[in-house]
Scaffold this active site. Sequence first.
Site, PDB file in Angstrom:
ATOM      1  N   GLU A   1      70.659 125.094  23.757  1.00  0.00           N
ATOM      2  CA  GLU A   1      70.187 125.744  22.480  1.00  0.00           C
ATOM      3  C   GLU A   1      70.047 127.023  22.367  1.00  0.00           C
ATOM      4  O   GLU A   1      70.178 128.192  23.127  1.00  0.00           O
ATOM      5  CB  GLU A   1      69.459 124.630  23.335  1.00  0.00           C
ATOM      6  CG  GLU A   1      69.226 123.682  23.211  1.00  0.00           C
ATOM      7  CD  GLU A   1      67.162 123.355  24.015  1.00  0.00           C
ATOM      8  OE1 GLU A   1      66.255 123.870  24.437  1.00  0.00           O
ATOM      9  OE2 GLU A   1      66.738 121.696  24.337  1.00  0.00           O
ATOM     10  N   VAL A   2      69.604 127.447  21.116  1.00  0.00           N
ATOM     11  CA  VAL A   2      69.175 128.896  21.178  1.00  0.00           C
ATOM     12  C   VAL A   2      68.182 129.341  21.925  1.00  0.00           C
ATOM     13  O   VAL A   2      69.350 130.450  22.555  1.00  0.00           O
ATOM     14  CB  VAL A   2      68.530 128.206  19.846  1.00  0.00           C
ATOM     15  CG1 VAL A   2      67.863 130.397  19.129  1.00  0.00           C
ATOM     16  CG2 VAL A   2      68.983 128.140  18.314  1.00  0.00           C
ATOM     17  N   GLY A   3      67.034 128.963  22.898  1.00  0.00           N
ATOM     18  CA  GLY A   3      66.509 129.072  23.500  1.00  0.00           C
ATOM     19  C   GLY A   3      67.519 130.042  24.711  1.00  0.00           C
ATOM     20  O   GLY A   3      67.425 130.704  25.672  1.00  0.00           O
TER      21      GLY A   3
ATOM     22  N   GLU B   1      84.637 129.306  19.340  1.00  0.00           N
ATOM     23  CA  GLU B   1      85.934 128.401  20.112  1.00  0.00           C
ATOM     24  C   GLU B   1      86.864 127.896  19.288  1.00  0.00           C
ATOM     25  O   GLU B   1      86.838 128.014  17.623  1.00  0.00           O
ATOM     26  CB  GLU B   1      84.940 127.350  20.510  1.00  0.00           C
ATOM     27  CG  GLU B   1      83.665 127.809  21.568  1.00  0.00           C
ATOM     28  CD  GLU B   1      83.302 126.982  22.480  1.00  0.00           C
ATOM     29  OE1 GLU B   1      82.828 125.721  21.942  1.00  0.00           O
ATOM     30  OE2 GLU B   1      83.864 126.977  23.695  1.00  0.00           O
TER      31      GLU B   1
ATOM     32  N   LEU C   1      77.045 143.361  31.977  1.00  0.00           N
ATOM     33  CA  LEU C   1      77.898 143.690  30.307  1.00  0.00           C
ATOM     34  C   LEU C   1      78.908 142.593  30.615  1.00  0.00           C
ATOM     35  O   LEU C   1      80.230 143.120  30.148  1.00  0.00           O
ATOM     36  CB  LEU C   1      78.226 144.612  30.153  1.00  0.00           C
ATOM     37  CG  LEU C   1      77.340 145.942  29.815  1.00  0.00           C
ATOM     38  CD1 LEU C   1      78.112 147.473  29.691  1.00  0.00           C
ATOM     39  CD2 LEU C   1      76.814 145.593  27.789  1.00  0.00           C
TER      40      LEU C   1
ATOM     41  N   GLU D   1      77.762 128.869  21.497  1.00  0.00           N
ATOM     42  CA  GLU D   1      77.082 127.601  20.655  1.00  0.00           C
ATOM     43  C   GLU D   1      76.729 126.930  20.555  1.00  0.00           C
ATOM     44  O   GLU D   1      75.963 125.931  22.150  1.00  0.00           O
ATOM     45  CB  GLU D   1      78.867 127.025  21.321  1.00  0.00           C
ATOM     46  CG  GLU D   1      80.386 127.031  21.016  1.00  0.00           C
ATOM     47  CD  GLU D   1      80.033 127.392  19.682  1.00  0.00           C
ATOM     48  OE1 GLU D   1      79.971 127.430  18.706  1.00  0.00           O
ATOM     49  OE2 GLU D   1      81.689 128.559  19.194  1.00  0.00           O
TER      50      GLU D   1
ATOM     51  N   CYS E   1      75.232 119.421  17.295  1.00  0.00           N
ATOM     52  CA  CYS E   1      75.192 120.873  16.933  1.00  0.00           C
ATOM     53  C   CYS E   1      74.706 120.556  15.287  1.00  0.00           C
ATOM     54  O   CYS E   1      74.616 121.685  15.066  1.00  0.00           O
ATOM     55  CB  CYS E   1      75.902 121.356  17.588  1.00  0.00           C
ATOM     56  SG  CYS E   1      77.766 121.203  17.850  1.00  0.00           S
TER      57      CYS E   1
ATOM     58  N   THR F   1      72.462 110.996  37.920  1.00  0.00           N
ATOM     59  CA  THR F   1      72.705 110.854  37.056  1.00  0.00           C
ATOM     60  C   THR F   1      72.810 110.064  36.583  1.00  0.00           C
ATOM     61  O   THR F   1      73.277 108.844  37.407  1.00  0.00           O
ATOM     62  CB  THR F   1      74.748 112.057  36.954  1.00  0.00           C
ATOM     63  OG1 THR F   1      74.564 111.603  35.273  1.00  0.00           O
ATOM     64  CG2 THR F   1      75.811 110.871  37.877  1.00  0.00           C
TER      65      THR F   1
ATOM     66  N   ASN G   1      76.717 116.511  24.964  1.00  0.00           N
ATOM     67  CA  ASN G   1      76.749 115.745  24.642  1.00  0.00           C
ATOM     68  C   ASN G   1      78.508 115.118  24.072  1.00  0.00           C
ATOM     69  O   ASN G   1      78.460 114.208  23.777  1.00  0.00           O
ATOM     70  CB  ASN G   1      76.170 116.598  22.909  1.00  0.00           C
ATOM     71  CG  ASN G   1      76.455 117.117  22.017  1.00  0.00           C
ATOM     72  OD1 ASN G   1      77.494 118.498  23.358  1.00  0.00           O
ATOM     73  ND2 ASN G   1      76.495 117.606  20.944  1.00  0.00           N
TER      74      ASN G   1
ATOM     75  N   GLY H   1      78.089 123.933  30.147  1.00  0.00           N
ATOM     76  CA  GLY H   1      78.116 123.245  28.920  1.00  0.00           C
ATOM     77  C   GLY H   1      77.366 122.212  28.586  1.00  0.00           C
ATOM     78  O   GLY H   1      76.032 122.452  29.046  1.00  0.00           O
TER      79      GLY H   1
ATOM     80  N   ASP I   1      77.554 108.118  31.727  1.00  0.00           N
ATOM     81  CA  ASP I   1      77.258 109.252  31.697  1.00  0.00           C
ATOM     82  C   ASP I   1      76.287 109.464  30.089  1.00  0.00           C
ATOM     83  O   ASP I   1      74.705 110.496  29.850  1.00  0.00           O
ATOM     84  CB  ASP I   1      77.940 110.518  31.811  1.00  0.00           C
ATOM     85  CG  ASP I   1      77.776 111.275  32.724  1.00  0.00           C
ATOM     86  OD1 ASP I   1      76.839 110.965  33.534  1.00  0.00           O
ATOM     87  OD2 ASP I   1      78.372 112.358  33.297  1.00  0.00           O
TER      88      ASP I   1
ATOM     89  N   GLY J   1      72.538 125.610  18.717  1.00  0.00           N
ATOM     90  CA  GLY J   1      71.584 124.658  17.725  1.00  0.00           C
ATOM     91  C   GLY J   1      72.648 124.949  16.136  1.00  0.00           C
ATOM     92  O   GLY J   1      72.394 126.145  15.943  1.00  0.00           O
TER      93      GLY J   1
HETATM   94  P1  NAD Z   1      70.304 123.569  26.725  1.00  0.00           P
HETATM   95  O1  NAD Z   1      70.234 124.631  26.644  1.00  0.00           O
HETATM   96  O2  NAD Z   1      69.325 122.669  27.762  1.00  0.00           O
HETATM   97  O3  NAD Z   1      71.624 123.436  27.755  1.00  0.00           O
HETATM   98  C1  NAD Z   1      73.264 123.680  28.009  1.00  0.00           C
HETATM   99  C2  NAD Z   1      73.200 124.646  29.150  1.00  0.00           C
HETATM  100  O4  NAD Z   1      72.628 125.645  29.757  1.00  0.00           O
HETATM  101  C3  NAD Z   1      73.132 123.817  30.558  1.00  0.00           C
HETATM  102  O5  NAD Z   1      74.407 122.964  31.196  1.00  0.00           O
HETATM  103  C4  NAD Z   1      72.332 123.905  31.128  1.00  0.00           C
HETATM  104  O6  NAD Z   1      72.215 123.534  33.178  1.00  0.00           O
HETATM  105  C5  NAD Z   1      72.375 125.335  30.428  1.00  0.00           C
HETATM  106  N1  NAD Z   1      71.070 125.894  31.154  1.00  0.00           N
HETATM  107  C6  NAD Z   1      69.520 125.620  30.749  1.00  0.00           C
HETATM  108  N2  NAD Z   1      69.156 127.209  31.135  1.00  0.00           N
HETATM  109  C7  NAD Z   1      69.399 128.175  31.224  1.00  0.00           C
HETATM  110  C8  NAD Z   1      70.007 129.543  31.758  1.00  0.00           C
HETATM  111  N3  NAD Z   1      68.401 130.335  31.470  1.00  0.00           N
HETATM  112  N4  NAD Z   1      71.490 129.953  32.255  1.00  0.00           N
HETATM  113  C9  NAD Z   1      72.120 129.701  32.500  1.00  0.00           C
HETATM  114  N5  NAD Z   1      72.783 128.456  31.870  1.00  0.00           N
HETATM  115  C10 NAD Z   1      70.852 127.652  31.101  1.00  0.00           C
HETATM  116  O7  NAD Z   1      71.333 123.064  25.813  1.00  0.00           O
HETATM  117  P2  NAD Z   1      71.395 120.812  26.017  1.00  0.00           P
HETATM  118  O8  NAD Z   1      70.205 120.270  25.913  1.00  0.00           O
HETATM  119  O9  NAD Z   1      72.671 120.369  26.946  1.00  0.00           O
HETATM  120  O10 NAD Z   1      72.016 120.764  24.359  1.00  0.00           O
HETATM  121  C11 NAD Z   1      72.179 120.079  23.424  1.00  0.00           C
HETATM  122  C12 NAD Z   1      71.994 121.363  22.582  1.00  0.00           C
HETATM  123  O11 NAD Z   1      72.992 122.076  22.552  1.00  0.00           O
HETATM  124  C13 NAD Z   1      71.453 121.552  21.507  1.00  0.00           C
HETATM  125  O12 NAD Z   1      71.068 122.911  20.425  1.00  0.00           O
HETATM  126  C14 NAD Z   1      72.698 121.851  20.599  1.00  0.00           C
HETATM  127  O13 NAD Z   1      72.832 121.821  19.086  1.00  0.00           O
HETATM  128  C15 NAD Z   1      73.543 122.829  21.102  1.00  0.00           C
HETATM  129  N6  NAD Z   1      75.307 122.454  20.489  1.00  0.00           N
HETATM  130  C16 NAD Z   1      76.044 122.889  20.201  1.00  0.00           C
HETATM  131  C17 NAD Z   1      76.985 123.038  20.068  1.00  0.00           C
HETATM  132  C18 NAD Z   1      78.137 124.198  19.408  1.00  0.00           C
HETATM  133  O14 NAD Z   1      79.285 123.805  19.797  1.00  0.00           O
HETATM  134  N7  NAD Z   1      77.226 125.477  18.323  1.00  0.00           N
HETATM  135  C19 NAD Z   1      77.983 121.751  20.836  1.00  0.00           C
HETATM  136  C20 NAD Z   1      77.145 120.640  21.356  1.00  0.00           C
HETATM  137  C21 NAD Z   1      76.179 120.959  20.880  1.00  0.00           C
END
Ligand code: NAD
Length: 482
Positions: A225-227, A456, A240, A246, A280, A23, A149, A146, A90, A248
């Site tokens: 992220e959405v993806g 949440e 199920l 939560e 986000c 890290t 950010n 998590g 971090d 983007g």
């Molecule tokens: P990310 O989607 O890359 O990763 C988020 C978490 O998911 C990480 O712990 C990662 O290791 C895990 N992960 C990734 N792929 C996975 C999979 N296939 N299966 C299970 N776990 C998986 O997101 P990030 O880059 O860490 O964070 C930024 C994103 O988070 C932005 O799009 C931001 O908008 C969003 N975000 C949303 C909120 C909200 O409350 N709506 C708050 C903070 C951040």
Amino acid sequence: MDTLRLYIDGGYVDADSDITFPTVNPASEETITEVQQASDGDVDRAVKSSQAGFEAWSAMTGAERGRILNRAAHILRERNDELAQLEVLDTGKPIAEAIEVDVLSGADCIEYFAGMAATLRGDHYDLGGDFAYTRREPLGVTGGIGAWNYPLQIACWKSAPALACGNAMVFKPAELTPLTAARLAEVYTEAGVPDGVFNVVQGDARTGQAMVSHPGIAKISLTGEVGTGKKVMASAAATLKHVTLELGGKSPLIVFDDADIDNAVSAALLANFYTQGEVCSNGTRVFVHESVHADFIERLASRARKMRIGDPLDPATDVGALISEEHLTKVLGYIDMARSAGARLVCGGGRPAGLDRGWFVEPTVFDQCTDDMQFVTEEIFGPVMAVLTFGSEDEVIARANDTVYGLAAGVFTSDLARGHRVAAALEAGIVWINTYNITPIEMPFGGYKQSGLGRENSHAAIEHYTQLKAVYVATGDVEAPY
Ligand code: NAD
């Protein structure tokens, strides 16, 4: 700092393989420590430990759980300075923000749900002699995943309602920010939370996937992220699982001609540059009425140019470093895209002079943007603001809603009726009137459309961490027709 291990069953344990990952401090580019990567077997070990923890925890009364959680919140407050510093190392965010928000908002959250633990109850249904009642029961072992950010705040937003309702949780912080979730586990143990009720596994998407596909986990709450949300939802379908997502956003912040312009400028700055824009719910599409646009841009630019960027541990710093080199490249790519699409650069626009180490980007404002520019439609998650102009209320509502996202929105106006009318018309899970990004724990937080699923915070989180059991009670004999 020693290699960070997994936290399972009330203490630190070694992962069952030798794989580690670093890290890194985003402001210095130096490795803070190595972190042990959890294998599928480690995830299974954490789930089994949480199943045992769940037995003990769910047998307590809500009041007992609440007392223990309140102790945890108290310890968090006492450790604010130390934990805020770790969060800065971090994430690269400014210490002033971490001290004021990250740890204390986590403590607020734990206190809020601690208070709610003893209030959980079902309903009674009078059925003419017979009756029925509902029990609000925990789900069992839940999984929290998590983003990077707000690492500690996210861990609290997920674990506090989960634990208050009597669940156990296996939590995986983002691989870029593994430090503080493990400290939260220490805090829960010190406060008296039974071993296994909150376990922390470390790792990347593979570890997350192992959690999502584990049959012993009843629910996954993801921030990401959405993806990632789509992948998690798809794989959670196999068992199920309940899911809370939560995700983007690309939220609109609308400034009408009757708005207090200085107030709107303050909000636009906070909604784009707080935590280097890595929030986000940020209001990154700033729609300004054409009659006040010139004034707005002038006041915005003069204040954005004065923001201090640099060492996140300096209390005077306003803007810290982006999370990683990869993210820096992505954000700079969007800035290039905006330039080549013809948007007018008002201020910022690149890496700051004199900061050779660290992934810093200046607070950047583009004017004369159009809705179809790629940097206006996609989430950047960095300090890049797009300013657009509009003429009428109907027009701006349609343009604000023209996005796959729906996390948040802001409306600045001195017309009370218009404020509420526009808030009702916006397709967003959270709307702020004459402010932005205020997220008290009492208020539900979550998105419409592709910004998420579930909520949440607030009482809504209780519904997402419990299931209802209906019990029918007969007071007479069963009448069988045969
Ligand atoms: P990310 O989607 O890359 O990763 C988020 C978490 O998911 C990480 O712990 C990662 O290791 C895990 N992960 C990734 N792929 C996975 C999979 N296939 N299966 C299970 N776990 C998986 O997101 P990030 O880059 O860490 O964070 C930024 C994103 O988070 C932005 O799009 C931001 O908008 C969003 N975000 C949303 C909120 C909200 O409350 N709506 C708050 C903070 C951040």
